[in-house]
Design an enzyme around this catalytic site. Structure first.
Site, PDB file in Angstrom:
ATOM      1  N   ALA A   1       0.889  -1.137  -0.067  1.00 13.77           N
ATOM      2  CA  ALA A   1      -0.186   0.105   0.044  1.00 13.77           C
ATOM      3  C   ALA A   1       0.798   1.387  -0.029  1.00 13.77           C
ATOM      4  O   ALA A   1       1.919   1.215   0.755  1.00 13.77           O
ATOM      5  CB  ALA A   1      -1.020   0.120   1.256  1.00 13.77           C
TER       6      ALA A   1
ATOM      7  N   ASN B   1      11.906   3.267  -1.733  1.00  9.39           N
ATOM      8  CA  ASN B   1      11.410   2.999  -3.098  1.00  9.39           C
ATOM      9  C   ASN B   1      11.593   4.667  -3.630  1.00  9.39           C
ATOM     10  O   ASN B   1      10.635   5.084  -3.875  1.00  9.39           O
ATOM     11  CB  ASN B   1       9.829   2.779  -2.815  1.00  9.39           C
TER      12      ASN B   1
ATOM     13  N   VAL C   1       4.130  -1.256   3.391  1.00  9.79           N
ATOM     14  CA  VAL C   1       3.649  -0.043   3.404  1.00  9.79           C
ATOM     15  C   VAL C   1       4.711   0.941   3.024  1.00  9.79           C
ATOM     16  O   VAL C   1       5.748   1.020   3.278  1.00  9.79           O
ATOM     17  CB  VAL C   1       3.126   0.457   4.752  1.00  9.79           C
ATOM     18  N   LYS C   2       4.241   1.527   1.856  1.00 15.50           N
ATOM     19  CA  LYS C   2       5.263   2.565   1.208  1.00 15.50           C
ATOM     20  C   LYS C   2       4.684   3.888   1.817  1.00 15.50           C
ATOM     21  O   LYS C   2       3.649   4.465   1.155  1.00 15.50           O
ATOM     22  CB  LYS C   2       5.534   2.526  -0.349  1.00 15.50           C
ATOM     23  N   THR C   3       5.764   4.695   2.583  1.00 18.24           N
ATOM     24  CA  THR C   3       5.309   5.936   2.885  1.00 18.24           C
ATOM     25  C   THR C   3       6.386   7.148   2.869  1.00 18.24           C
ATOM     26  O   THR C   3       7.305   6.731   2.665  1.00 18.24           O
ATOM     27  CB  THR C   3       4.610   5.803   4.275  1.00 18.24           C
TER      28      THR C   3
END
Length: 264
Positions: A141, A222, A172-174
């Site tokens: 996400a 990322n 989780v990508k944040t």
């Protein structure tokens, strides 16, 4: 954990528990982004240092060689553009059949917590998890904020990341935030990777926020524009790789970047 999920995650997250993903999915809402006009050229030389390639199905088909051994994280949400009224108005764009057909290791979807389309994107995440789990495919996400960059506070990012994990995201990508980023990672029960955001002014600035984010609990990054928009993308990729996998400090990473750039 199911064997299939665990096996796919082990391809993305290395034995040291860290990862460096390379996103080239920007065209799905930005069109031909600078230095990403020809994706096949952009990724040449970078793939050997990437633990995962975040990409749309169209670019997989047109620009990624079929013998590529880098795991594919397929972007499966979209439906808006930078000239549209609201970037948050995303839906699912790719079927589970297509994900399997293209042999993706994982999938990625954006959620827009706090936007007018919060429920729509969160429901899409839940539906995607429901579709992917039976096939052992992990979901990443992405806690997107559209154009509202001021929302990148620890309180907002922790809220978004925790909700993503609660709905079944395996990663989780944040975004990174300089204050209290550890509250984001500590409040999220699944691995957190750092998104790049806008291009930074200097390489050292990138190395510093990546290093700090790793120290505060992120397992990796990322980063796209801060890598392939750099005049020396391969040295940049390698320097970041050494922060993540070899614990280089920002100063050591800067020295490595300068040495690799001189010797190109």
């Amino acid at each position: 954990m199911d064997w299939g999920i665990e096996n796919r995650l082990s391809r993305l997250i290395k034995e040291d528990g860290r990862c460096q993903f390379l996103p080239i999915d920007h065209g799905y809402f930005q069109g031909p982004t600078s230095y990403l006009e020809k994706p096949s050229e952009t990724i040449k030389g970078l793939l050997p240092y990437a633990d995962g390639l975040f990409v749309t199905r169209g670019i997989v088909r047109s620009s990624v060689p079929p013998n590529c051994q880098t795991p594919i994280i397929m972007r499966v949400s979209g439906g808006t553009s930078i000239i549209g009224s609201d970037l948050a108005n995303e839906t699912l764009t790719t079927s589970i059949d297509e994900v399997i057909r293209l042999n993706a290791t994982a999938v990625g979807i954006s959620i827009f917590v706090g936007s007018d389309y919060e429920k729509q994107t969160l429901t899409s995440l839940a539906q995607l998890v429901n579709q992917c789990e039976p096939y052992g495919i992990p979901v990443m996400a992405v806690t997107a904020v559209g154009k509202e960059l001021e929302q990148r506070t620890a309180r907002y990012l922790a809220l978004s990341s925790r909700i993503a994990a609660e709905l079944g995201a395996r990663i989780v990508k944040t975004y990174y935030c300089p204050q209290d980023f550890e509250k984001v990672t500590e409040g999220c029960p699944v691995p957190v990777v750092i998104a790049g955001g806008p291009k930074c002014e200097t390489e050292l600035e990138v190395f510093e926020f990546v290093y700090d984010g790793i120290q505060k609990g992120a397992i990796g990054i990322n980063l796209g524009r801060n890598v392939w928009q750099n005049p020396h993308p391969v040295p940049m990729m390698r320097a970041l790789n050494n922060i993540i996998h070899n614990n280089l400090t920002p100063k050591e990473a800067q020295e490595l970047f300068e040495e690799l750039s001189r010797n190109q």
